[in-house]
Design an enzyme around this catalytic site. Structure first.
Site, short mmCIF file in Angstrom:
data_model
loop_
_atom_site.label_atom_id
_atom_site.label_comp_id
_atom_site.label_asym_id
_atom_site.label_seq_id
_atom_site.Cartn_x
_atom_site.Cartn_y
_atom_site.Cartn_z
N SER A 144 0.87 -1.18 0.00
CA SER A 144 0.00 0.00 0.00
C SER A 144 0.90 1.22 0.00
CB SER A 144 -0.87 0.02 1.26
OG SER A 144 -1.46 1.29 1.44
N TYR A 157 -1.57 -1.49 10.33
CA TYR A 157 -1.65 -1.67 8.87
C TYR A 157 -0.43 -1.08 8.18
CZ TYR A 157 -3.63 -1.41 4.12
OH TYR A 157 -3.85 -1.55 2.77
P1 NAD Z 1 -10.87 -6.65 0.51
O1 NAD Z 1 -11.14 -6.54 1.96
O2 NAD Z 1 -11.96 -6.27 -0.45
O3 NAD Z 1 -10.37 -8.12 0.15
C1 NAD Z 1 -9.42 -8.77 0.94
C2 NAD Z 1 -9.40 -10.22 0.57
O4 NAD Z 1 -8.47 -10.89 1.45
C3 NAD Z 1 -10.75 -10.92 0.77
O5 NAD Z 1 -10.93 -11.87 -0.25
C4 NAD Z 1 -10.58 -11.63 2.12
O6 NAD Z 1 -11.41 -12.76 2.26
C5 NAD Z 1 -9.11 -12.03 2.02
N1 NAD Z 1 -8.49 -12.37 3.29
C6 NAD Z 1 -8.45 -11.64 4.44
N2 NAD Z 1 -7.80 -12.31 5.40
C7 NAD Z 1 -7.41 -13.50 4.86
C8 NAD Z 1 -6.70 -14.62 5.34
N3 NAD Z 1 -6.26 -14.68 6.61
N4 NAD Z 1 -6.47 -15.65 4.51
C9 NAD Z 1 -6.92 -15.61 3.23
N5 NAD Z 1 -7.59 -14.58 2.71
C10 NAD Z 1 -7.84 -13.54 3.52
O7 NAD Z 1 -9.57 -5.77 0.24
P2 NAD Z 1 -9.05 -5.01 -1.07
O8 NAD Z 1 -9.45 -3.58 -0.95
O9 NAD Z 1 -9.40 -5.75 -2.30
O10 NAD Z 1 -7.49 -5.06 -0.78
C11 NAD Z 1 -6.67 -6.11 -1.26
C12 NAD Z 1 -5.23 -5.79 -0.92
O11 NAD Z 1 -4.89 -4.51 -1.45
C13 NAD Z 1 -4.96 -5.73 0.59
O12 NAD Z 1 -3.69 -6.26 0.85
C14 NAD Z 1 -4.97 -4.23 0.87
O13 NAD Z 1 -4.19 -3.91 1.99
C15 NAD Z 1 -4.37 -3.70 -0.42
N6 NAD Z 1 -4.71 -2.30 -0.69
C16 NAD Z 1 -6.00 -1.92 -0.93
C17 NAD Z 1 -6.28 -0.59 -1.20
C18 NAD Z 1 -7.66 -0.11 -1.51
O14 NAD Z 1 -7.85 1.08 -1.73
N7 NAD Z 1 -8.65 -0.97 -1.57
C19 NAD Z 1 -5.24 0.35 -1.21
C20 NAD Z 1 -3.95 -0.07 -0.95
C21 NAD Z 1 -3.69 -1.41 -0.69
#
Ligand code: NAD
Length: 259
Positions: A144, A157
């Site tokens: 991130s 985080y």
């Molecule tokens: P989300 O919450 O929509 O999806 C997260 C996924 O991870 C889900 O499928 C959930 O079931 C899975 N998950 C959580 N814990 C788990 C575990 N212990 N074992 C297996 N699966 C697990 O999140 P997102 O927004 O799609 O984010 C995905 C990644 O991108 C994350 O690492 C997040 O930190 C990163 N990210 C997201 C954003 C954003 O704006 N959405 C920005 C920067 C980074």
């Protein structure tokens, strides 16, 4: 069709929704065999069925990335089903927000277990398999932009994402001799359920985010899939890199665009 991903086997963790789901669908559309995995087998089966009905090749596996035996089973199932492993995208992540002084030991540990230890376990198991195969591979860790900055109420985080950035560099250096390229993608604010949830929690104001972003908007899932696809290819001489995709947020040293 992207020649670089065609017919390779890719695992995308946390692909039941959000960024992971979109990346899995993109890989499948480009011709890869895709393993869709998260803690909910039912949700992953639904995504795999969507991919197959679009003509792609997918297999659903239940995994908890914070549990090493579960991760080992994931790799085993992927190889049993598709014969090999070429690309590992470590995307699963969680966020627990709160003032640093109020974060409980359990909350701290939970974020560490999923976001940092989980990425290590998955990269380790994938790397072991790729080394055994002997013909390289690529690992993309979803970090991130917050991994390089401080922010209120996000200490666990942001700390784990900073750890992911340096884990990426370490593994890239160590596994270069095996032709395994290891990179991280550091997105800014992207339109996903995670962001919707933060809005519901009155965590931030949408307009504030847009005003603070030089490109003036949230990133799209399509744009993030484009970045992952680039990092997952083996023809770019890029390894140990943290690619920021944040619409200019971290380049911008001031505050609001209107200031
Ligand atoms: P989300 O919450 O929509 O999806 C997260 C996924 O991870 C889900 O499928 C959930 O079931 C899975 N998950 C959580 N814990 C788990 C575990 N212990 N074992 C297996 N699966 C697990 O999140 P997102 O927004 O799609 O984010 C995905 C990644 O991108 C994350 O690492 C997040 O930190 C990163 N990210 C997201 C954003 C954003 O704006 N959405 C920005 C920067 C980074």
């Amino acid at each position: 069709m992207d020649e670089t991903i065609d017919e390779r086997t890719a695992i995308v963790t946390g692909s039941s929704r959000g960024i992971g789901k979109h990346v899995a669908k993109r890989f499948a559309a480009d011709g890869a065999n895709v393993v869709v995995c998260s803690r909910s087998l039912e949700d992953c089966e639904a995504v795999a069925a969507e991919i197959e009905s679009d003509g792609g090749s997918a297999h659903a596996v239940e995994v908890d990335v914070s549990e090493k035996p579960s991760v080992e089973n994931l790799i085993e199932e992927a190889v049993d089903r598709f014969g090999r492993l070429d690309v590992m995208v470590n995307n699963a992540g969680i966020n627990i927000r709160g003032p640093a002084e109020d974060i409980t030991p359990e909350e701290w540990q939970q974020v560490l277990d999923v976001n940092l230890t989980g990425v290590f376990f998955c990269a380790q198991a994938a790397g072991e398999r790729m080394i055994e195969q002997g013909d390289g591979g690529s690992i993309v860790n979803i970090s991130s932009m917050m991994g390089s900055m401080g922010q209120q109420d996000r200490t666990p985080y942001n700390t784990t994402k900073g750890g992911v950035n340096n884990l990426t560099r370490c593994l890239a250096v160590e596994w270069a001799e095996h032709d395994i390229q290891v990179n991280a993608l550091a997105p800014g604010y992207i339109e996903t359920e995670m962001v919707e949830q933060a809005q519901e929690d009155a965590d931030f104001d949408r307009e504030d985010v847009q005003n603070r972003t030089p490109l003036g908007r949230f990133g799209t899932l399509e744009e993030i899939a484009n970045c992952v696809s680039f990092l997952a290819s083996n023809d770019n001489f890029v390894t140990g890199e943290v690619l920021t995709a944040d619409g200019g947020w971290s380049a911008f040293g001031w505050g609001c665009k209107d200031d």
